[in-house]
Every structure is written in structure tokens, then in C-alpha cells.
Scaffold this active site. Sequence first.
Site, mmCIF file in Angstrom:
data_model
loop_
_atom_site.group_PDB
_atom_site.id
_atom_site.type_symbol
_atom_site.label_atom_id
_atom_site.label_comp_id
_atom_site.label_asym_id
_atom_site.label_seq_id
_atom_site.Cartn_x
_atom_site.Cartn_y
_atom_site.Cartn_z
ATOM 1 N N GLU A 67 -6.264 9.330 9.730
ATOM 2 C CA GLU A 67 -5.129 9.971 9.043
ATOM 3 C C GLU A 67 -5.696 10.547 7.749
ATOM 4 O O GLU A 67 -5.940 9.802 6.804
ATOM 5 C CB GLU A 67 -4.043 8.928 8.717
ATOM 6 C CG GLU A 67 -3.405 8.287 9.925
ATOM 7 C CD GLU A 67 -2.384 9.192 10.603
ATOM 8 O OE1 GLU A 67 -2.192 10.339 10.162
ATOM 9 O OE2 GLU A 67 -1.805 8.741 11.603
ATOM 10 N N CYS A 86 -0.196 12.490 1.148
ATOM 11 C CA CYS A 86 -0.946 13.308 2.106
ATOM 12 C C CYS A 86 -0.029 14.385 2.664
ATOM 13 O O CYS A 86 -0.402 15.538 2.821
ATOM 14 C CB CYS A 86 -1.488 12.432 3.222
ATOM 15 S SG CYS A 86 -0.243 11.388 3.960
HETATM 16 P P1 NAP Z 1 -10.739 8.181 -0.025
HETATM 17 O O1 NAP Z 1 -11.587 8.316 -1.210
HETATM 18 O O2 NAP Z 1 -11.235 8.708 1.264
HETATM 19 O O3 NAP Z 1 -10.417 6.611 0.128
HETATM 20 C C1 NAP Z 1 -9.721 6.093 1.223
HETATM 21 C C2 NAP Z 1 -10.416 4.819 1.651
HETATM 22 O O4 NAP Z 1 -11.687 5.141 2.196
HETATM 23 C C3 NAP Z 1 -10.686 3.869 0.487
HETATM 24 O O5 NAP Z 1 -10.534 2.553 0.931
HETATM 25 C C4 NAP Z 1 -12.123 4.180 0.142
HETATM 26 O O6 NAP Z 1 -12.782 3.150 -0.524
HETATM 27 C C5 NAP Z 1 -12.695 4.398 1.516
HETATM 28 N N1 NAP Z 1 -13.946 5.164 1.546
HETATM 29 C C6 NAP Z 1 -14.415 6.048 0.633
HETATM 30 N N2 NAP Z 1 -15.591 6.545 1.047
HETATM 31 C C7 NAP Z 1 -15.859 5.968 2.245
HETATM 32 C C8 NAP Z 1 -16.939 6.075 3.175
HETATM 33 N N3 NAP Z 1 -17.981 6.872 2.964
HETATM 34 N N4 NAP Z 1 -16.871 5.345 4.301
HETATM 35 C C9 NAP Z 1 -15.829 4.535 4.541
HETATM 36 N N5 NAP Z 1 -14.797 4.386 3.695
HETATM 37 C C10 NAP Z 1 -14.806 5.107 2.568
HETATM 38 O O7 NAP Z 1 -9.331 8.815 -0.216
HETATM 39 P P2 NAP Z 1 -8.360 8.594 -1.457
HETATM 40 O O8 NAP Z 1 -8.787 9.508 -2.532
HETATM 41 O O9 NAP Z 1 -8.234 7.168 -1.785
HETATM 42 O O10 NAP Z 1 -6.966 9.042 -0.799
HETATM 43 C C11 NAP Z 1 -6.546 10.340 -0.859
HETATM 44 C C12 NAP Z 1 -6.792 11.066 0.435
HETATM 45 O O11 NAP Z 1 -6.184 10.355 1.520
HETATM 46 C C13 NAP Z 1 -6.102 12.414 0.405
HETATM 47 O O12 NAP Z 1 -6.904 13.360 1.037
HETATM 48 C C14 NAP Z 1 -4.837 12.170 1.207
HETATM 49 O O13 NAP Z 1 -4.267 13.325 1.726
HETATM 50 C C15 NAP Z 1 -5.332 11.221 2.257
HETATM 51 N N6 NAP Z 1 -4.209 10.468 2.859
HETATM 52 C C16 NAP Z 1 -3.855 10.744 4.146
HETATM 53 C C17 NAP Z 1 -2.761 10.093 4.730
HETATM 54 C C18 NAP Z 1 -2.317 10.383 6.149
HETATM 55 O O14 NAP Z 1 -1.524 9.617 6.691
HETATM 56 N N7 NAP Z 1 -2.786 11.444 6.791
HETATM 57 C C19 NAP Z 1 -2.051 9.160 3.978
HETATM 58 C C20 NAP Z 1 -2.442 8.906 2.667
HETATM 59 C C21 NAP Z 1 -3.541 9.568 2.129
HETATM 60 P P3 NAP Z 1 -13.024 3.188 -2.123
HETATM 61 O O15 NAP Z 1 -11.684 3.167 -2.753
HETATM 62 O O16 NAP Z 1 -13.810 1.962 -2.376
HETATM 63 O O17 NAP Z 1 -13.772 4.455 -2.403
#
Ligand code: NAP
Length: 460
Positions: free
Chosen positions: A228, A262
Site C-alpha cells: 500500500e 496516502c
Molecule cells: P516510509 O518511509 O516508507 O515508512 C514506512 C515504513 O517503512 C516505516 O516503518 C519505515 O521504517 C519502513 N521503511 C523505510 N525504509 C525501508 C526499507 N528500505 N525497507 C523496509 N522498510 C522500510 O513511509 P512514510 O514516510 O513513513 O509514510 C508515508 C508514505 O506512505 C507516503 O508515500 C504515503 O502515501 C504512504 N502511505 C500509503 C498508504 C496506503 O494505504 N496506500 C497509507 C499510508 C501511507 P522507518 O520509520 O524506521 O524508516
Amino acid sequence: MSIQTVNPYTNKTIKSFEEMTETIVNDKIEKAAKTFSEWKKTSYQHRADLLRRVAKLMRTKKTELAETITLEMGKLLSQAEGEIDVSASILDYYAEHGETFLSDKILDPEYGAAIIRNNPIGVLLGVMPWNFPYYQVVRFAAPNIMVGNTIVLKHASIVPQCAATIEKLFQEADAPEGLYTNLYISGENASKLVSDKRIKGISLTGSEEAGTSIAMEAGKHLKKVVLELGGNDPFIILEDADIDKTVEWAVVGRMNNNGQCCVASKRFIAVEAIADEFLQKFKTKLSEMKVGDPMDPNTDLGPLSSEAAAVHLADQVKRSIEEGAKVLLGGKRPNCEGAFMEPTILTDLKPGITAYHEELFGPVASFYVVKDEQAAIHLANDSEFGLGASIFSENIERAKSVADQIDSGMVFINHPTWTQADLPFGGTKQSGFGRELSELGIQEFVNKKLIRISGLNDPF
Ligand code: NAP
């Protein structure tokens, strides 16, 4: 890496947490695997009772849980309370309907008799974001616990207290140890865990970068993954829309959760006939928003989740301006402490400009004027993302026909966005694949096992 509570309203560090060692993580996965061998034998009734107890605890502790959300990532307190309500309703929903969704499907084959039985598959790894710290976890964990799977969960590093509290809620509800386990680890180490033989499936909600990292590992090790990811949702305003009401929904669509959903409305696409009227009214509403303390019930717009998020968003806006975008409102960080960004409207956007292509995760709206409905559809689809979309029109049949032509996982007519337990949620294109919530969400991590029954003397 740092696992910390930093209040984004003040940027002050409140509490730090140690990353778990490899040995601790290994022991926790081992426990989750052992618990799976018992949990898979429990009845649906037993699992449903547990989910209901967790839901009840959430409602009882609503204020406390909501305050921790607001403290750690800056969501307005009233919205944080709403998130707890929705999360509890998802737990109750799967408790109520899970058994029906998972019941045997009786087939009518040409020869013999056969059924499809839904078996659990094992320990699942969840990787979740901070923007809805309870809702995101529950929409993955609740259906899968009902299936009979067990969960290890790596939450975002900026919401460690929410992460620990969710685990505690399961403990207080008498879940067996190992059924739901919080892991304090980095994203990089979460990706490494994908190869662990005991992990049978992975669900990630977050950015494209994190999704790619997990999907690459999952591909290498042939594991099922649900992603997602982000969005750049269009909000289309046709000439027969009720402009005043549409403007109200536009504000909610862009500014809910301080602009960090998102599935938020991010690209406002108005047809020429009503573009000026919509834009002037939208600008007025955004300029009236009271920016401030997310704990204060009079605040309309709180901070972003972290200083780093605010710096990143301000940089995207700055680059867009340098590339030719115009600022109709805001455009800067306000002169105060905390991870704030002004409510902003960008215009004159075209391909090549940062804001045209990238997701702006905060209170920044991109505004476009197009000639007509077909041009609106074309622009809406000119995006790498395909999560949600909104169409505003008084003519529902017309709006449905436009919806049919939009490349996204969800389309909302006369509303900016919506989620509830019984509606599927998910995207297409770079916004990911797989679905959460509803009956679809419970079918992602099951072994759909064929059982065929023959007579011993049937021909081969
Ligand atoms: P993010 O940086 O990708 O973080 C999401 C999760 O992934 C966190 O637990 C993060 O850990 C982890 N993570 C980061 N780098 C990783 C890697 N290389 N391998 C595995 N896990 C990793 O995203 P965010 O900034 O927190 O959230 C915002 C994004 O999420 C936006 O793009 C938003 O649109 C999207 N989102 C999508 C949905 C949906 O349902 N489609 C819902 C909500 C949010 P750390 O915190 O330790 O870095």
C-alpha cells in the site's frame, strides 16, 4: 538509526528506544512461529473473542491512545480519537464476519466433489507507517489474526510508543505470547527479515522506496507481498458541481491529517467554466485555517509528522517554484518552532515540474485548469500513481462514467476520500497492489487449499 518520540509541535525529544539486537529479534520470530502452530488450531470463535476484547480496550482507553498519536506525529487530537474509533470498528468487523468470509467454498466440478478451504500460512511481517499508527496496523493485523496467522510488526521509528501500546493491548486482551509482536528495528533490517524462512508473507504500507526494497527481497525469496504505497490523487471539479460544498470537501480532502494521507486529494483539476470561482473560494478557506497546537481543539492545521518531513516538503515546493510553478498561497515554513508548513496552493504546473510528478505529503495543493471533462480525465491519469480519485458533479451517471475512465484503485464521487471496515482499500500502478479491509483484505494471506473427494472406483 534512531527510534524516538519527538513531539513535532515543539521538535523536542521526549523518549528514545533501543533497537532490538539480532538475538532478540530471532527469539521473537521463533516465539511467533511456535505460537502459530497452536493458534492455527483455535476456533474462529476464539479468535473473534480476542479481537473483540482488543476493540473494547481501545474504546476504553481512547483518550490516552489518541494523545500518544498526537504527541508522536502531530495529528489533531479529535482526528486521533476518530482513528481509534475506526480501528476498533475494524477489529469488530473481522470478529463478526471473518468466519463467514473464510468458510469452505463448495465447488461443483465436472468429476467428483471438491471444496476450497482457507488455511493460514504462518508468521507475517508487517511494516507500517506513522500517519495512522493504529488504523494501518489494525487493518493488516485484525483479518490475519482471524485467519490464524501470527504477526511480527515493524512500525515507523517515529511512533515507538504507539507501537508498544498496540502490543500491550493484545497482551492485556489475553492474546498468547507471540501472536502479535512489536519489533524495534530499522527499515533496512526489516527488509533483511524477508528472507527468514519462518516469515511467510509481508505487508508494507509506506513509500515507494520502502515498498521496492521489501518487494525485491520478497521476489528473491518467492514470498507473497501486499504493498500500500503513495498517491497523487486527482480531485476533479466538473462544471455541474455544487461549488460551495465542493470547496468544503476540497479543504478536508487536502488538509485532513495535516495533509498526510496516502489517499488525500492532492491535484485539484477544475474545468474552465468554474475554475476561477472554485480557486478563489478554496484559497479563502485555506488562508483562514488556524495553524497551531494539535492538542488544542481550536486548531485546524497542526505540524507535519517530523522536522525532516517539513524540510522535505518545503524543498519540493522550492524546487517546483524554481522550475516554473507559481504560488497562490503560502509556500514557506512559518516563522515558529515545530514541523510546520503554511497551507499552500501551487498553480501553473506542467510536466517536468517536481509538484506535477511527486507526492506532496503535507498541506500543499496543486491546482490545474482544464478545458473539459476529457482533458480532466487525461490529466488525472497522467501520473505514476493510482491510489484514489474524486469526482464532483451533480450528475451521478456522468460522474460514474468518468470514474470508469480513471486509472486508480478507488474513486469517490462527491466526496474526497473514505475508509471503513467493509470497503476495500488499495491502489494500482506505483501505488501498490493487493487490497486491505472488506472480504478482499482477509483473503490475501491464506492458502486456498483444494480438497477433492473421489470414489475409490472412479476412473483416472
Ligand atoms: P516510509 O518511509 O516508507 O515508512 C514506512 C515504513 O517503512 C516505516 O516503518 C519505515 O521504517 C519502513 N521503511 C523505510 N525504509 C525501508 C526499507 N528500505 N525497507 C523496509 N522498510 C522500510 O513511509 P512514510 O514516510 O513513513 O509514510 C508515508 C508514505 O506512505 C507516503 O508515500 C504515503 O502515501 C504512504 N502511505 C500509503 C498508504 C496506503 O494505504 N496506500 C497509507 C499510508 C501511507 P522507518 O520509520 O524506521 O524508516
